[in-house]
Design a protein around this motif. Structure first.
Motif, PDB file in Angstrom:
ATOM      1  N   ARG A   4      62.352 -69.773  40.464  1.00 56.90           N
ATOM      2  CA  ARG A   4      62.074 -68.634  39.675  1.00 56.90           C
ATOM      3  C   ARG A   4      62.684 -68.600  38.347  1.00 56.90           C
ATOM      4  NH1 ARG A   4      63.774 -62.362  41.438  1.00 56.90           N
ATOM      5  NH2 ARG A   4      62.630 -61.292  39.781  1.00 56.90           N
ATOM      6  N   PHE A   5      63.670 -69.061  38.227  1.00 51.64           N
ATOM      7  CA  PHE A   5      64.547 -69.063  37.153  1.00 51.64           C
ATOM      8  C   PHE A   5      64.768 -70.367  36.555  1.00 51.64           C
ATOM      9  CE2 PHE A   5      65.477 -64.973  39.304  1.00 51.64           C
ATOM     10  CZ  PHE A   5      65.395 -64.012  38.302  1.00 51.64           C
ATOM     11  N   ASN A  21      61.817 -67.466  32.444  1.00 51.45           N
ATOM     12  CA  ASN A  21      61.529 -66.101  33.417  1.00 51.45           C
ATOM     13  C   ASN A  21      62.871 -65.067  33.127  1.00 51.45           C
ATOM     14  OD1 ASN A  21      58.949 -66.886  34.010  1.00 51.45           O
ATOM     15  ND2 ASN A  21      59.890 -67.881  35.707  1.00 51.45           N
ATOM     16  N   SER A  22      63.427 -65.173  32.084  1.00 51.13           N
ATOM     17  CA  SER A  22      64.725 -64.240  31.993  1.00 51.13           C
ATOM     18  C   SER A  22      64.647 -63.620  30.737  1.00 51.13           C
ATOM     19  CB  SER A  22      65.962 -65.177  31.884  1.00 51.13           C
ATOM     20  OG  SER A  22      66.227 -65.788  33.290  1.00 51.13           O
TER      21      SER A  22
END
Length: 256
Positions: A4-5, A21-22
């Motif tokens: 995800r990150f 994605n941050s």
């Protein structure tokens, strides 16, 4: 490989770890911190890895700091949990047995700078900006900010931590905060050149050198010297000194 990150890239012994994605400035929330920590711990168990590059997605920031949207709701106990989690990421980077190169583009602030100084080598593009703005939002700079006085001197560390102001890349280089500053279009080429060089050295020797550098932080000069004497002897058990020294002498003979 992508979570995800965290996005991982692999090219032989080179691993690239990218924070994704941050938000625009690559902000560190608990989820991203945990995923990055797990990535570095896994890398540390891989004996085929020779060098790591850590970067943020895009060119606007390396890491723009810890997530204020998450921190605003912390209390004393949850605050300690959050900051220990970030400290764990910094330690996972420092304990990674191979060199970690920070690719510093754009903003590098607060917790992002703590992550950067936990890396072994820091290469910045000329437009990069650095700062520790925690005092401006009511908290002190902690955990791996403790590395700053030894890294850049007490005076420079005090200025960064007390004023919360940012410095440019050239100032950061002058202070010893970054190792090298290059034009933005040269950043990836320079990092590729550096990582290729590191990957070409003896794997055991480079890992030994990083371990020694980390150990010396907590040792007296005399203790560090004695420890390094033993490590020097142990290096010859790997066969790398013999291999690389013979190659060096051969190249020297060919030139004469």
């Amino acid at each position: 490989m992508q979570g995800r990150f965290v996005k991982l890239g692999r090219d032989g012994g080179l691993v690239t770890v990218e924070l994704i994605n941050s938000k625009t400035l690559n902000i560190l929330g608990s989820g991203a911190i945990e995923e990055l920590t797990q990535a570095f711990r896994a890398i540390g168990r891989d004996n085929d890895v020779r060098v790591v590059v850590l970067r943020g997605a895009g060119e606007k920031a390396f890491i723009g700091g810890a997530d204020i949207n998450e921190m605003v709701d912390l209390d004393r106990s949850t605050g300690e949990v959050f900051i220990r989690r970030l400290a764990g990421l910094c330690e996972a980077i420092r304990e990674c047995p191979v060199p970690v190169v920070a690719r510093l583009a754009g903003w590098c602030l607060g917790g992002g700078l703590e992550v950067a100084i936990s890396c072994d080598l820091r290469i910045a593009e000329s437009g990069a900006k650095f700062g520790m703005p925690e005092v401006a939002v009511g908290i002190p700079s902690v955990i791996h900010s403790a590395l700053l006085p030894a890294l850049i001197g007490a005076s420079h560390a005090g200025w960064l931590l007390l004023t919360g102001e940012t410095i440019d890349a050239e100032t950061a280089a002058g202070w010893g905060l970054v190792h090298e500053v290059v034009a933005p279009e040269e950043l990836d080429r320079r990092i590729a050149e550096l990582t290729a060089k590191l990957a070409g050295f003896g794997t055991s020797a480079v890992r030994q050198q990083k371990r020694l550098l980390n150990n010396w932080f907590d040792m007296t000069v005399h203790g560090a010297i004695e420890d390094s004497v033993e490590q020097f002897g142990l290096a010859f058990l790997t066969g790398e000194p013999q291999q690389h020294m013979r190659a060096f002498l051969s190249r020297k003979r060919d030139k004469s």
